[in-house]
Design a protein around this motif. Structure first.
Motif, PDB file in Angstrom:
ATOM      1  N   SER B 200       0.817  -1.201   0.000  1.00  0.00           N
ATOM      2  CA  SER B 200       0.000   0.000   0.000  1.00  0.00           C
ATOM      3  C   SER B 200       0.856   1.258   0.000  1.00  0.00           C
ATOM      4  CB  SER B 200      -0.941  -0.013   1.200  1.00  0.00           C
ATOM      5  OG  SER B 200      -0.221  -0.290   2.383  1.00  0.00           O
ATOM      6  N   LEU B 201       0.226   2.367  -0.367  1.00  0.00           N
ATOM      7  CA  LEU B 201       0.923   3.646  -0.494  1.00  0.00           C
ATOM      8  C   LEU B 201       0.154   4.706   0.294  1.00  0.00           C
ATOM      9  CD1 LEU B 201       3.263   5.127  -2.002  1.00  0.00           C
ATOM     10  CD2 LEU B 201       1.586   5.683  -3.770  1.00  0.00           C
ATOM     11  N   ASN B 202       0.878   5.418   1.124  1.00  0.00           N
ATOM     12  CA  ASN B 202       0.240   6.409   1.985  1.00  0.00           C
ATOM     13  C   ASN B 202      -0.537   7.460   1.185  1.00  0.00           C
ATOM     14  OD1 ASN B 202      -0.090   8.733   3.865  1.00  0.00           O
ATOM     15  ND2 ASN B 202       1.117   7.426   5.219  1.00  0.00           N
ATOM     16  N   VAL B 203      -1.733   7.793   1.662  1.00  0.00           N
ATOM     17  CA  VAL B 203      -2.559   8.770   0.935  1.00  0.00           C
ATOM     18  C   VAL B 203      -1.926  10.157   0.896  1.00  0.00           C
ATOM     19  CG1 VAL B 203      -4.807   7.712   1.291  1.00  0.00           C
ATOM     20  CG2 VAL B 203      -3.946   9.295   2.991  1.00  0.00           C
ATOM     21  N   LEU B 204      -0.918  10.392   1.743  1.00  0.00           N
ATOM     22  CA  LEU B 204      -0.268  11.700   1.715  1.00  0.00           C
ATOM     23  C   LEU B 204       0.908  11.721   0.735  1.00  0.00           C
ATOM     24  CD1 LEU B 204      -0.274  12.700   5.491  1.00  0.00           C
ATOM     25  CD2 LEU B 204      -2.031  13.040   3.757  1.00  0.00           C
ATOM     26  N   ASP B 205       1.159  10.591   0.085  1.00  0.00           N
ATOM     27  CA  ASP B 205       2.253  10.540  -0.892  1.00  0.00           C
ATOM     28  C   ASP B 205       1.970  11.465  -2.082  1.00  0.00           C
ATOM     29  OD1 ASP B 205       4.715   8.562  -1.581  1.00  0.00           O
ATOM     30  OD2 ASP B 205       3.651   9.118  -3.433  1.00  0.00           O
ATOM     31  N   ARG B 206       3.057  11.867  -2.743  1.00  0.00           N
ATOM     32  CA  ARG B 206       2.936  12.780  -3.879  1.00  0.00           C
ATOM     33  C   ARG B 206       2.048  12.223  -4.998  1.00  0.00           C
ATOM     34  NH1 ARG B 206       9.163  14.308  -4.747  1.00  0.00           N
ATOM     35  NH2 ARG B 206       9.383  12.509  -3.388  1.00  0.00           N
ATOM     36  N   ALA B 207       1.987  10.879  -5.069  1.00  0.00           N
ATOM     37  CA  ALA B 207       1.198  10.252  -6.136  1.00  0.00           C
ATOM     38  C   ALA B 207      -0.273  10.665  -6.091  1.00  0.00           C
ATOM     39  CB  ALA B 207       1.308   8.737  -6.037  1.00  0.00           C
ATOM     40  N   TYR B 208      -0.749  11.111  -4.918  1.00  0.00           N
ATOM     41  CA  TYR B 208      -2.156  11.491  -4.785  1.00  0.00           C
ATOM     42  C   TYR B 208      -2.375  12.999  -4.987  1.00  0.00           C
ATOM     43  CZ  TYR B 208      -2.645   6.927  -2.444  1.00  0.00           C
ATOM     44  OH  TYR B 208      -2.632   5.603  -2.135  1.00  0.00           O
ATOM     45  N   ALA B 209      -1.269  13.720  -5.276  1.00  0.00           N
ATOM     46  CA  ALA B 209      -1.362  15.180  -5.325  1.00  0.00           C
ATOM     47  C   ALA B 209      -2.451  15.634  -6.291  1.00  0.00           C
ATOM     48  CB  ALA B 209      -0.010  15.772  -5.724  1.00  0.00           C
ATOM     49  N   GLY B 210      -3.298  16.511  -5.845  1.00  0.00           N
ATOM     50  CA  GLY B 210      -4.321  17.103  -6.695  1.00  0.00           C
ATOM     51  C   GLY B 210      -5.571  16.263  -6.872  1.00  0.00           C
ATOM     52  N   LEU B 211      -5.591  15.049  -6.329  1.00  0.00           N
ATOM     53  CA  LEU B 211      -6.748  14.186  -6.552  1.00  0.00           C
ATOM     54  C   LEU B 211      -7.924  14.548  -5.640  1.00  0.00           C
ATOM     55  CD1 LEU B 211      -5.116  10.660  -7.039  1.00  0.00           C
ATOM     56  CD2 LEU B 211      -5.996  12.213  -8.780  1.00  0.00           C
ATOM     57  N   PHE B 212      -7.614  15.024  -4.447  1.00  0.00           N
ATOM     58  CA  PHE B 212      -8.691  15.255  -3.468  1.00  0.00           C
ATOM     59  C   PHE B 212      -8.753  16.717  -3.048  1.00  0.00           C
ATOM     60  CE2 PHE B 212      -7.468  10.782  -2.608  1.00  0.00           C
ATOM     61  CZ  PHE B 212      -8.681  10.181  -2.902  1.00  0.00           C
ATOM     62  N   ARG B 213      -9.940  17.090  -2.579  1.00  0.00           N
ATOM     63  CA  ARG B 213     -10.046  18.380  -1.912  1.00  0.00           C
ATOM     64  C   ARG B 213      -9.460  18.206  -0.518  1.00  0.00           C
ATOM     65  NH1 ARG B 213     -15.166  18.645  -4.779  1.00  0.00           N
ATOM     66  NH2 ARG B 213     -15.958  17.177  -3.248  1.00  0.00           N
ATOM     67  N   ARG B 214      -8.416  18.982  -0.224  1.00  0.00           N
ATOM     68  CA  ARG B 214      -7.707  18.812   1.052  1.00  0.00           C
ATOM     69  C   ARG B 214      -8.650  18.865   2.255  1.00  0.00           C
ATOM     70  NH1 ARG B 214      -2.024  19.761   1.542  1.00  0.00           N
ATOM     71  NH2 ARG B 214      -2.341  20.432   3.664  1.00  0.00           N
ATOM     72  N   GLU B 215      -9.557  19.852   2.221  1.00  0.00           N
ATOM     73  CA  GLU B 215     -10.340  20.095   3.454  1.00  0.00           C
ATOM     74  C   GLU B 215     -11.291  18.950   3.792  1.00  0.00           C
ATOM     75  OE1 GLU B 215     -11.950  22.233   0.132  1.00  0.00           O
ATOM     76  OE2 GLU B 215      -9.830  21.973   0.601  1.00  0.00           O
ATOM     77  N   THR B 216     -11.740  18.222   2.759  1.00  0.00           N
ATOM     78  CA  THR B 216     -12.731  17.190   3.055  1.00  0.00           C
ATOM     79  C   THR B 216     -12.183  15.772   2.913  1.00  0.00           C
ATOM     80  OG1 THR B 216     -13.500  17.395   0.782  1.00  0.00           O
ATOM     81  CG2 THR B 216     -14.738  18.586   2.464  1.00  0.00           C
ATOM     82  N   LEU B 217     -10.874  15.650   2.685  1.00  0.00           N
ATOM     83  CA  LEU B 217     -10.305  14.304   2.534  1.00  0.00           C
ATOM     84  C   LEU B 217     -10.446  13.510   3.830  1.00  0.00           C
ATOM     85  CD1 LEU B 217      -8.635  12.101   1.094  1.00  0.00           C
ATOM     86  CD2 LEU B 217      -6.588  13.250   1.911  1.00  0.00           C
ATOM     87  N   MET B 218     -10.969  12.330   3.697  1.00  0.00           N
ATOM     88  CA  MET B 218     -11.049  11.418   4.836  1.00  0.00           C
ATOM     89  C   MET B 218     -10.395  10.091   4.443  1.00  0.00           C
ATOM     90  SD  MET B 218     -12.867  12.702   7.389  1.00  0.00           S
ATOM     91  CE  MET B 218     -14.000  11.659   8.257  1.00  0.00           C
ATOM     92  N   ALA B 219      -9.730   9.474   5.430  1.00  0.00           N
ATOM     93  CA  ALA B 219      -9.235   8.119   5.221  1.00  0.00           C
ATOM     94  C   ALA B 219     -10.114   7.193   6.041  1.00  0.00           C
ATOM     95  CB  ALA B 219      -7.781   8.013   5.656  1.00  0.00           C
ATOM     96  N   TYR B 220     -10.729   6.236   5.383  1.00  0.00           N
ATOM     97  CA  TYR B 220     -11.546   5.257   6.097  1.00  0.00           C
ATOM     98  C   TYR B 220     -10.663   4.034   6.325  1.00  0.00           C
ATOM     99  CZ  TYR B 220     -15.157   8.443   4.514  1.00  0.00           C
ATOM    100  OH  TYR B 220     -15.887   9.568   4.275  1.00  0.00           O
ATOM    101  N   MET B 221     -10.025   4.004   7.486  1.00  0.00           N
ATOM    102  CA  MET B 221      -9.021   2.965   7.750  1.00  0.00           C
ATOM    103  C   MET B 221      -9.701   1.655   8.129  1.00  0.00           C
ATOM    104  SD  MET B 221      -6.251   5.389   9.719  1.00  0.00           S
ATOM    105  CE  MET B 221      -4.910   4.202   9.839  1.00  0.00           C
TER     106      MET B 221
END
Lengths: 883, 238
Positions: B200-221
């Motif tokens: 797995s790859l951390n959601v804060l990795d650069r690969a996810y840059a620009g995909l989500f709206r920062r303010e509403t990003l949630m991780a459902y662990m």
């Protein structure tokens, strides 16, 4: 200084050997100090046969001249070893540091090589004559320097070279074509050499293998790999002789067997023991300050330690862990008003930094060095005149070895001070000290060879040359750790190497080695050998990141040029956030961030810094010492030797509760706050207690006690619960003897182990060593987490589909002796049957105070990761609720 | 615009969330179920990853396909979906389906009986799996949802994708916990990898840059018994 003590002896001229004059009783052992020599030595001493043999010792003229020029004479054990070797025997030399072990070990080779006719031009090359193997690269380098000197002075035509991981490729290549007479190397390099296609030819002229620091090599998987390598060498050269050099050990016979072929079993190398060394002067710090109940920092004693440093030339300060080393170093510099040169040395520091400290030490430029076990082994530096041991030594043998560092001459007394960090450690130090005077030894017993190591070796053999399973099986059984290996297990290991050894035969077409029609196993393609070479060895590095300096606040990429301070384990760094401070390399650092394989830090003022924790490096209390502590508790007469405040503490305990008898297990129960506590005092070491804690909480849970968690120390175990355990035990629901029944090591252990991170960590090591997966190499690590398969996932899949797989078998065996210490727990459970003493108390007892103080400071076991997730999720829910 | 809503605790196995107006259950086993559509989405099965690595000399246990299918079987029998959407990288490589052990093939075919099954093409398996039923598609739109393998760089509301194998990490009480997770901002969702051997790859990795709206990003662990909804501010890189 006219040379190093290793190569002779200026003071003890008990033995003068002149062949023409006849032998003047070279068998009077040099007994220094007041220890009586062990009985086997007397036997050796009085045997006329050996005396005759000794008369035949051939020490060539140039050597005699050299000794007399130096004003030295060979020591009795050096001559005896030479005689034994010349008689064609393998031999184990046990001697304290400073006894001239190294020269003794090389004397047979040097004399033989000195008498060898010069090589004529055009004559075929001569192979390696002597292989020297040491656990440390640094030691090999040290020996090259020290051996080179007498060889040059005597004028011997002998070439000596090292071969380690640091040796450049072109030099290794040249060594293959023109081998030196004496090659100094490490177990890993030996494994690589025997896996090369030309191995048999490379070693065809080998006479001797000298194994240094054998006592430390044999207890690990490196030792298993080395024993297999040795067995291979013996099959190349049947008459091969081994010379083992060791510090004192509990069971010399184990090492004697290790040195020679055990197929057929039972053979032993000859034994030469040098006793004594002067009796060390050891004291326990009787502090003016209050000795703390708990903790490991020994901070209270810093001013007293500092004044000892001031009173001595060079002080070596030993601690048990790298964290303690960092802490003590900081504390000392805080009080270092005279700015004495005090240095720090431990295994996580950058190599260059360590070399600088070692160099300064050799030049006697330092007044004190704070060190961990990296300095334990036989490297002697400078004129250390005091050893301070901070924290309890955990084992009597370890204490003896470390104290041996001071005044590295065996005929002068070493001086040492023990600094207990807490009250239990006072007891432990006292016990260790008594043990040292008694000459007690508590080195761990040898265990059977790991199957993961065997798998690596089998592949290595195949890389070297095709093998026949029958022949290799017989060869492997000649290695002492594998003497009891059975054929079916061996065949499963071969199957594992070939196709993974799975019940589902799916990988036949991908086999790494194949059985050919001629009955020989061969590697299936050259890539297999390449992969093997990259993965050889048994040392598994914990994932760690470089720690690199940058300017505070700057972005990492802008200032790549900063100095590397060393490596810290990823697991610790993961708990830090930007701005956190921690101690490392003797500095207080601010965490700036992680970029790829580097952790960026800047200098930070201030004192409220975390101390990194390190996996491993922490020794549990030895069985022997644990028993000594129990005996001491049971004998109020002996309390007189203890500091008053500690003796008072024990008397108070006798008053309020009871002191455990030597063979009893004391269990106290008491309420505190709204919890109920159980404190047990098995004194069996942290690992065994941890395992016991896991198993007991499972059982207590089933019994309805609702346990919440537990902590384990080297001495005791505390469990807390919601239900009143004291009442439960008295009502026999369950009784304590049921609770502590040995059957907990059956199903409960299995069930708990299945999901335990301990087993996953052990599995990872086995998977790497056995070659199931490849080691991470610098440069290729950035393939990304989602590409590599983690061993945790492999473990889960394998355990649920093939629980009897040979690698899981190897993992369980490892865990039982290693992280879980099951064998020790089993011994304890059988010892205490019918001997459990229960005290149901109104309140906490004096003896329970130390472990109760650990609660909150140490990680609490039994707390699932999901609880932490729950906390975080709850925080979110709260935050969203307030919106 | 919808926002990711953490339903008030306590919740049992599953957590309802909204994606572009559709109600979905985020199952702790790593699948999404849309009750109104009777649709089960699963991503990155990476079947036959074990044998794929074995070809290159790493002989890891050949049971990953079996383990992955067993888990898939469990969620399918719980939800009884009419449609199953496998969001790409269903096989670790193009030859995976052909290499599959016959017992595993039978198990997989058993799961497919009586329901619509879509193989979304992934970068590991761009072509239809050999000799297996089901329809292979590049992407598929159903209602306000768009199912595809790789999340598009341009924001698409209602996009459900895989490919990145998201995980998240938190630190609590000095301990670090890393888990696979669903990553969503209410508008789009990236699903965790389902395969037994998938990293797995951390959601804060650069690969996810620009995909989500920062303010509403949630991780459902993914927890052992439930999903934990963690907001971006609690997450740690690495």
């Amino acid at each position: 200084m006219a040379g190093r003590q290793d190569f002779g002896d200026r003071s003890a001229r008990a033995v003068l050997l002149r062949r023409e004059e006849g032998v003047r009783s070279p068998f009077v052992p040099i007994l220094l100090g007041d220890c009586a020599p062990p009985r086997y030595l007397w036997r050796v001493t009085e045997q006329p046969r050996l005396a005759e043999q000794n008369a035949a010792v051939h020490l060539p003229e140039p050597f005699l001249r050299w000794f007399s020029q130096k004003g030295w004479s060979p020591r009795a054990h050096q001559i005896e070893l030479l005689a034994t070797a010349q008689a064609g025997q393998s031999v184990l030399l046990i001697a304290p540091t400073g006894a001239g072990k190294t020269l003794a070990g090389f004397l047979p080779s040097l004399t033989e090589l000195a008498g060898r006719p010069r090589k004529k031009p055009g004559q075929a090359r001569r192979g390696i004559h002597t292989l020297y193997i040491s656990p440390l690269k640094a030691l090999a380098v040290d020996i090259e320097r020290n051996l080179g000197k007498p060889v040059e002075e005597i004028g011997l035509p002998i070439t000596i070279e090292t071969r380690t991981g640091d040796t450049p490729a072109h030099k290794r290549q040249r060594q293959k074509l023109a081998p030196p007479d004496i090659l100094l190397t490490t177990p890993e390099q030996l494994a690589l050499l025997i896996a090369a296609p030309d191995a048999r030819r490379f070693f065809e002229d080998l006479h001797y293998v000298v194994l240094d620091e054998l006592h430390s090599l044999v207890t690990s998987k490196r030792g298993h790999l080395l024993s297999l390598g040795l067995a291979r060498l013996r099959s190349f050269v049947p008459g091969l002789q081994t010379i083992g050099l060791s510090a004192t050990v509990a069971e010399p016979d184990e090492l004697r067997r290790w040195l020679v072929s055990q197929n057929p079993p039972g053979g032993m190398a000859e034994l030469i023991v040098v006793t004594g060394g002067a009796k060390p002067e050891i004291s326990i710090l009787d502090s003016e300050e209050r000795v703390p109940w708990a903790g490991h920092s020994a901070r209270y004693a810093t001013p007293e330690i500092y004044s000892e440093i001031k009173r001595h030339k060079t002080t070596l300060l030993f601690v048990n862990t790298r964290s303690q080393a960092e802490l003590l170093f900081q504390e000392l510099w805080r009080v270092n008003e005279d700015t004495l040169p005090i240095a720090l040395h431990h295994g996580s520091l950058d190599v260059a930094q360590r070399r600088r400290v070692e160099k300064a030490m050799g030049e006697n430029a330092l007044r004190a060095i704070v060190a961990t076990s990296t300095l334990d082994l036989g490297i002697d530096w400078g004129d250390v005149d005091l050893v301070v041991h901070v924290g309890a030594p955990k084992g009597a043998s370890r204490l003896a070895q470390r104290i041996g560092r001071a005044n590295h001459r065996m005929d002068e007394p070493s001086k040492a001070i023990l600094i207990p960090a807490n009250r239990f450690e006072v007891l432990e130090c006292r016990a260790a000290l008594d043990a040292n005077y008694l000459g007690a030894q508590d080195t761990p017993p040898l265990v059977n060879g790991g199957l993961d190591v065997l798998a690596q070796h089998v592949l290595g053999c195949a890389c070297g040359a095709p093998f026949h399973a029958n022949a290799l099986f017989e060869e492997v059984r000649a290695a002492a750790p594998y003497a009891e290996l059975d054929r079916p297990t061996f065949d499963r290991v071969i199957d594992f190497v070939a196709t993974g050894g799975y019940a589902l035969k799916n990988y036949e077409r991908y086999a790494r080695i194949r059985l050919n029609k001629d009955g020989l196993w061969r590697v299936s393609n050259p890539r297999v050998a390449q992969q093997y070479r990259l993965n050889v060895g048994t040392i598994i590095e914990v994932p760690a990141l470089n720690v690199r300096y940058i300017k505070a606040g700057s972005k990492g990429s802008a200032s790549r040029g900063g100095r590397v301070l060393g490596k810290i384990e990823e697991a610790f760094l993961e708990t830090l956030t930007h701005g956190d401070t921690f101690m490392f390399a003797g500095k207080v650092l601010r965490f700036e961030g992680i970029r790829e394989n580097e952790c960026f830090v800047s200098n930070a003022p201030g004192s409220d810094a975390k101390v990194p924790y390190y996996g491993g490096g922490k020794f549990p209390l030895s069985t022997y010492l644990a028993e000594q502590v129990r005996i001491m508790l049971d004998d109020p007469q002996r309390w007189k030797k203890l500091p008053e405040q500690v003796a008072d503490w024990l008397r108070f305990q006798a008053d309020k509760s009871v002191l455990p008898k030597r063979d009893d297990l004391l269990i106290e129960t008491f309420p505190r706050g709204n919890r109920h506590y159980l404190v047990a005092y098995p004194f069996e070491g942290r690992l065994a207690h941890q395992t016991l804690g896991m198993l007991l909480t499972r059982r207590l849970d089933r019994a309805g006690a609702r346990p919440l968690g537990f902590v384990a120390t080297d001495y005791a175990l505390a469990i807390w619960s919601l239900a009143d355990m004291g009442w439960m035990f008295r009502a026999k629901k369950p009784s304590l003897s049921e609770l502590f029944d040995q059957d907990m090591l059956g199903d409960d252990l299995e069930a708990w182990l299945a999901g335990s991170w301990l087993l996953k960590r052990t599995f990872r090591n086995c998977a790497l060593i056995s070659g199931l997966i490849e080691k991470r190499h610098p440069g290729q690590e950035k393939s990304g987490r989602q590409v590599t398969v983690s061993t945790d996932l492999i473990y889960d899949v394998l355990r649920s589909h093939e629980p009897d797989h040979i690698l899981l078998q190897a993992t369980r065996a490892d865990a039982a002796t290693g992280l879980l210490d099951v064998s020790r727990l089993a011994e304890m459970l059988s010892r205490i049957q019918g001997r459990i003493v229960h005290k149901n108390l109104e309140q906490i007892s004096p003896l329970a105070v130390p472990i109760m103080l650990e609660i909150g400071k140490m990680p609490v076991h039994g707390e699932a990761d999901d609880t932490l997730l729950m906390d975080a999720a709850t925080l979110v829910e709260e935050a969203m609720g307030t919106k | 615009m919808t926002r990711a809503l953490a339903m008030p605790a306590p919740l049992a196995d599953a957590d309802f969330i909204g994606i572009a107006g559709e109600r979905a259950i985020c199952d702790r086993r790593g699948v999404l179920y849309f009750p109104e559509l009777k649709l089960l989405a699963v991503s990155d099965l990476h079947l036959e990853k074990g044998s794929s690595l074995a070809r290159r000399g790493t002989l890891i246990p050949p049971y990953d396909t079996g383990a992955t299918l067993l888990r898939l079987q469990a969620v399918i029998s719980d939800y009884q979906p009419a449609i199953v959407m496998s969001l790409g990288d269903s096989f670790h490589d193009g030859g995976g389906a052909a290499r599959m052990h016959s017992s595993f093939r039978e198990r997989l075919e058993g799961l497919m009986v009586g329901r619509e099954w879509f193989w979304v093409a992934g970068n590991h398996d761009p072509d239809a799996p050999a000799d297996l039923p089901g329809e292979t598609v590049r992407e598929l739109a159903i209602g306000s949802l768009l199912f595809r393998h790789e999340p598009s760089a341009v924001r698409v509301e209602g996009e459900i994708a895989g490919h990145l194998h998201p995980c998240a990490r938190i630190v609590q009480r000095g301990r670090s916990v890393r888990r696979r997770c669903f990553a969503g901002d209410g508008g789009r969702m990236i699903m965790p990898a389902f395969g037994a051997y998938t990293g797995s790859l951390n959601v804060l990795d650069r690969a996810y840059a620009g995909l989500f709206r920062r303010e509403t990003l949630m991780a459902y662990m993914l927890g052992t018994e439930r999903i934990f909804a963690i907001s971006r501010s609690m997450l740690r890189p690495g």
